[in-house]
Design a protein around this motif. Structure first.
Motif, short mmCIF file in Angstrom:
data_model
loop_
_atom_site.label_atom_id
_atom_site.label_comp_id
_atom_site.label_asym_id
_atom_site.label_seq_id
_atom_site.Cartn_x
_atom_site.Cartn_y
_atom_site.Cartn_z
N GLY A 1 10.13 -1.87 -7.56
CA GLY A 1 9.85 -2.32 -5.75
C GLY A 1 8.55 -2.80 -5.56
N ARG A 2 7.20 -2.58 -6.26
CA ARG A 2 5.68 -2.35 -5.76
C ARG A 2 6.19 -4.37 -6.84
N GLN A 3 6.55 -4.61 -7.52
CA GLN A 3 6.78 -6.10 -8.43
C GLN A 3 7.28 -6.58 -7.12
N THR A 4 8.60 -6.91 -6.97
CA THR A 4 9.07 -7.49 -5.82
C THR A 4 8.34 -7.57 -4.79
N ALA A 5 7.61 -6.61 -3.76
CA ALA A 5 7.04 -6.87 -2.83
C ALA A 5 5.43 -7.61 -3.47
N LEU B 1 0.87 -1.02 0.24
CA LEU B 1 0.02 0.31 0.22
C LEU B 1 0.91 1.07 0.14
N ALA B 2 1.80 1.00 0.62
CA ALA B 2 2.80 2.04 0.66
C ALA B 2 3.22 2.57 -0.61
N SER B 3 3.96 1.62 -1.25
CA SER B 3 4.10 1.77 -2.56
C SER B 3 3.44 2.24 -3.35
N LEU B 4 1.97 1.78 -3.36
CA LEU B 4 0.88 2.75 -4.65
C LEU B 4 0.44 4.01 -4.35
N ASP B 5 0.98 4.05 -2.93
CA ASP B 5 0.50 6.01 -2.44
C ASP B 5 1.72 6.39 -3.24
N SER B 6 2.65 5.88 -3.21
CA SER B 6 3.83 6.36 -3.37
C SER B 6 3.87 6.79 -5.47
N LEU B 7 3.16 6.00 -5.82
CA LEU B 7 3.41 5.69 -6.88
C LEU B 7 2.54 6.95 -7.43
#
Length: 165
Positions: free
Chosen positions: A59-63, A7-13
């Protein structure tokens, strides 16, 4: 890996895409005003944003891959949020869907603005070409005349710049 990291990576995106959207709005203004030097700098800023977006998406894909692997699920080559939604607990699905929808909305807005900028740039290019066509002298006809067929063609040197003007 917890869903909170994803969710944090989606928010950053989303933030990066919104920032890129602001640059696209600025680009529209610069194109309309014909400020090429500032537009050149803005394009460099855009490239930096795009590099950050690519890095964040990796990073999102990795997560997502790690989360699906930890859950013992089959991991596709390029895992998406849709893959995650299929395997996420019900409590996290709503948050993931909201984050995905916000990101998709930001991407859609960016696409619309970029389409407008592309049209404005094309119109500017058409104007420049029209202006050049008005200034440039017309070339001689490409058709053969009667004298050219008989072999009596006298060639005229076409001058594009009149130094006596």
């Amino acid at each position: 890996m917890p869903i909170k990291t994803i969710l944090a990576s989606l928010d950053s995106l989303e933030k990066l895409h919104r920032s890129l959207l602001r640059l696209a709005y600025d680009k529209t203004t610069l194109i309309k005003n014909g400020e090429m030097e500032k537009l050149d700098q803005l394009l460099k800023d855009e490239q930096a944003h795009l590099a950050a977006i690519v890095q964040m998406d990796t990073g999102r894909q990795t997560a997502v891959t790690k989360y699906l692997t930890d859950q013992g699920r089959l991991v596709p080559t390029n895992p998406t949020i849709a893959d995650l939604l299929d395997n996420a607990p019900e409590a996290d699905k709503k948050n993931l869907e909201e984050a995905r929808d916000r990101l998709l909305h930001a991407i859609h807005d960016l696409k619309v603005q970029n389409d407008l900028n592309q049209k404005l740039t094309y119109q500017s290019l058409q104007f420049v070409n029209l202006s050049l066509d008005m200034v440039r002298p017309r070339p001689e006809s490409a058709n053969y005349s009667k004298t050219e067929v008989n072999g009596n063609k006298s060639t005229k040197k076409q001058v594009t710049f009149d130094s006596q003007a």
